[in-house]
Design a protein around this motif. Structure first.
Motif, mmCIF file in Angstrom:
data_model
loop_
_atom_site.group_PDB
_atom_site.id
_atom_site.type_symbol
_atom_site.label_atom_id
_atom_site.label_comp_id
_atom_site.label_asym_id
_atom_site.label_seq_id
_atom_site.Cartn_x
_atom_site.Cartn_y
_atom_site.Cartn_z
ATOM 1 N N GLY A 94 -5.339 7.391 -4.578
ATOM 2 C CA GLY A 94 -6.561 7.477 -3.788
ATOM 3 C C GLY A 94 -6.333 7.245 -2.312
ATOM 4 O O GLY A 94 -7.276 6.966 -1.565
ATOM 5 N N ASP A 95 -5.075 7.361 -1.856
ATOM 6 C CA ASP A 95 -4.757 7.049 -0.465
ATOM 7 C C ASP A 95 -3.626 7.942 0.037
ATOM 8 O O ASP A 95 -2.472 7.506 0.137
ATOM 9 N N PRO A 96 -3.910 9.205 0.359
ATOM 10 C CA PRO A 96 -2.858 10.112 0.835
ATOM 11 C C PRO A 96 -2.151 9.624 2.084
ATOM 12 O O PRO A 96 -0.947 9.858 2.263
ATOM 13 N N ASP A 97 -2.874 8.930 2.971
ATOM 14 C CA ASP A 97 -2.259 8.474 4.219
ATOM 15 C C ASP A 97 -1.162 7.443 3.964
ATOM 16 O O ASP A 97 -0.175 7.380 4.701
ATOM 17 N N ALA A 98 -1.309 6.631 2.933
ATOM 18 C CA ALA A 98 -0.283 5.636 2.622
ATOM 19 C C ALA A 98 1.010 6.323 2.207
ATOM 20 O O ALA A 98 2.106 5.925 2.634
ATOM 21 N N LEU A 99 0.902 7.366 1.388
ATOM 22 C CA LEU A 99 2.091 8.113 0.987
ATOM 23 C C LEU A 99 2.698 8.830 2.186
ATOM 24 O O LEU A 99 3.932 8.873 2.337
ATOM 25 N N ALA A 100 1.864 9.379 3.055
ATOM 26 C CA ALA A 100 2.372 10.043 4.264
ATOM 27 C C ALA A 100 3.137 9.054 5.140
ATOM 28 O O ALA A 100 4.230 9.358 5.644
ATOM 29 N N ARG B 117 0.832 -1.201 0.000
ATOM 30 C CA ARG B 117 0.000 0.000 0.000
ATOM 31 C C ARG B 117 0.867 1.252 0.000
ATOM 32 O O ARG B 117 0.633 2.197 -0.758
ATOM 33 N N GLU B 118 1.890 1.279 0.852
ATOM 34 C CA GLU B 118 2.799 2.425 0.903
ATOM 35 C C GLU B 118 3.625 2.542 -0.378
ATOM 36 O O GLU B 118 3.871 3.645 -0.872
ATOM 37 N N LEU B 119 4.021 1.396 -0.916
ATOM 38 C CA LEU B 119 4.802 1.411 -2.142
ATOM 39 C C LEU B 119 3.986 1.981 -3.296
ATOM 40 O O LEU B 119 4.508 2.719 -4.140
ATOM 41 N N GLU B 120 2.704 1.672 -3.319
ATOM 42 C CA GLU B 120 1.860 2.241 -4.367
ATOM 43 C C GLU B 120 1.799 3.760 -4.244
ATOM 44 O O GLU B 120 1.803 4.479 -5.251
ATOM 45 N N GLY B 121 1.787 4.267 -3.020
ATOM 46 C CA GLY B 121 1.803 5.711 -2.833
ATOM 47 C C GLY B 121 3.074 6.339 -3.364
ATOM 48 O O GLY B 121 3.044 7.403 -3.997
ATOM 49 N N VAL B 122 4.220 5.680 -3.145
ATOM 50 C CA VAL B 122 5.496 6.188 -3.644
ATOM 51 C C VAL B 122 5.519 6.164 -5.168
ATOM 52 O O VAL B 122 5.944 7.134 -5.814
#
Length: 300
Positions: free
Chosen positions: A221-227, A123-128
């Motif tokens: 669609g997931d700002p928190d994952a990137l944060a 999930r975090e990797l998708e944000g990156v």
């Protein structure tokens, strides 16, 4: 629009510095030479910057068979962004980071480090990855290259003048003022110009990072994952700094040359806490619109 206007003004300022230095050093001929040199350097950067950046860091293509889920993730995000799937590369380093390069969406590449794939969940990797695709869609890869090239020209001109200094510094202006006053004026310009060029380049980079954060958060669609990813990457940059090719540090999602204190003023990236704050606010707005469900709709 605000970021676009700011970037245009900053790039115009860098170009003006190049031309002013050319004029001070060589009059009309110096002005012409500086302009032509800037055009040639930017032309070369436009066509070859992606290959240069990837080669500098020893990036190699990541085969689809080695990480099909990662390739599929990039393809899905690229489709959402309305652009072709970039090539995917991997950097053989434990320092977790990523960058995008390429002159336009049709000639783009995304490079991730081995450490990034180990540190982040999917999930975090998708944000990156979405952040890096945001850079490509916003044409930041080209803007960053132009800014770095212009700043490099200014710094190189200053270095050459100090190496071959004397006669150039004392060159009189076309009017009768010349002499010592002109020499001090030229010396002052050449001391201040590299610093000004660096600050302008940093302003371009920082402005673009905020824009890519927002674009990437909207794509995923997931700002928190990137944060969350940024917080992890900041801690890892402190523990495992990556100092290969410092001139390319502005390409990465977080500054690989982690510096604290006063040196933070000269960072190519805005402060992580501010980036996280903006992403949390965006996440709260998205959550309100989706009834608190969040925007990440894929389970792995």
């Amino acid at each position: 629009m605000g970021n676009t206007l700011k970037t245009t003004v900053l790039l115009a300022g860098l170009t003006a510095l190049v031309l002013v230095i050319g004029d001070r050093l060589g009059g009309p001929q110096g002005l012409l030479f500086a302009g032509l040199f800037a055009v040639v350097m930017n032309f070369g950067s436009y066509w070859f910057s992606d290959r240069i950046a990837l080669a500098i860091h020893g990036a190699r293509p990541l085969p689809y068979e080695q990480a099909p889920w990662l390739h599929d993730m990039v393809a899905r995000l690229a489709s959402r962004a309305g652009m072709p799937k970039p090539k995917v590369y991997i950097l053989p380093t434990a320092a977790p980071n990523a960058f995008a390069t390429g002159r336009n969406p049709s000639h783009a590449a995304i490079a991730v480090t081995a450490g990034l794939m180990e540190l982040l969940d999917r999930r975090e990797l998708e944000g990156v990855l979405a952040h890096e695709l945001g850079h490509v869609r916003n044409r930041d890869t080209l803007i960053g290259t132009v800014a770095a090239t212009l700043a490099g020209i200014i710094s190189y001109a200053a270095q050459m003048l100090f190496w071959f200094g004397g006669s150039m510094l004392s060159r009189g202006d076309n009017d009768e003022r010349g002499g010592l006053g002109s020499a001090f004026a030229n010396l002052g310009l050449l001391l201040v110009a590299p610093i000004a060029a660096t600050l302008l380049q940093l302003a371009v980079s920082r402005s673009r990072e905020y824009g890519a954060d927002q674009t990437g958060a909207e794509l995923a669609g997931d700002p928190d994952a990137l944060a969350n990813a940024l917080l992890k990457l900041e801690r890892s940059a402190e523990a495992i700094p990556y100092d290969k090719a410092p001139a390319t540090s502005h390409l990465f999602i977080v500054n690989p040359l982690h510096r604290g204190g006063v040196m933070a003023l000269f960072s190519t990236h805005p402060p992580i806490p501010e980036r996280v704050r903006r992403l949390r606010e965006l996440g709260a707005r998205l959550g309100a619109r989706t009834g608190g469900r969040g925007g990440w709709e894929y389970a792995y």
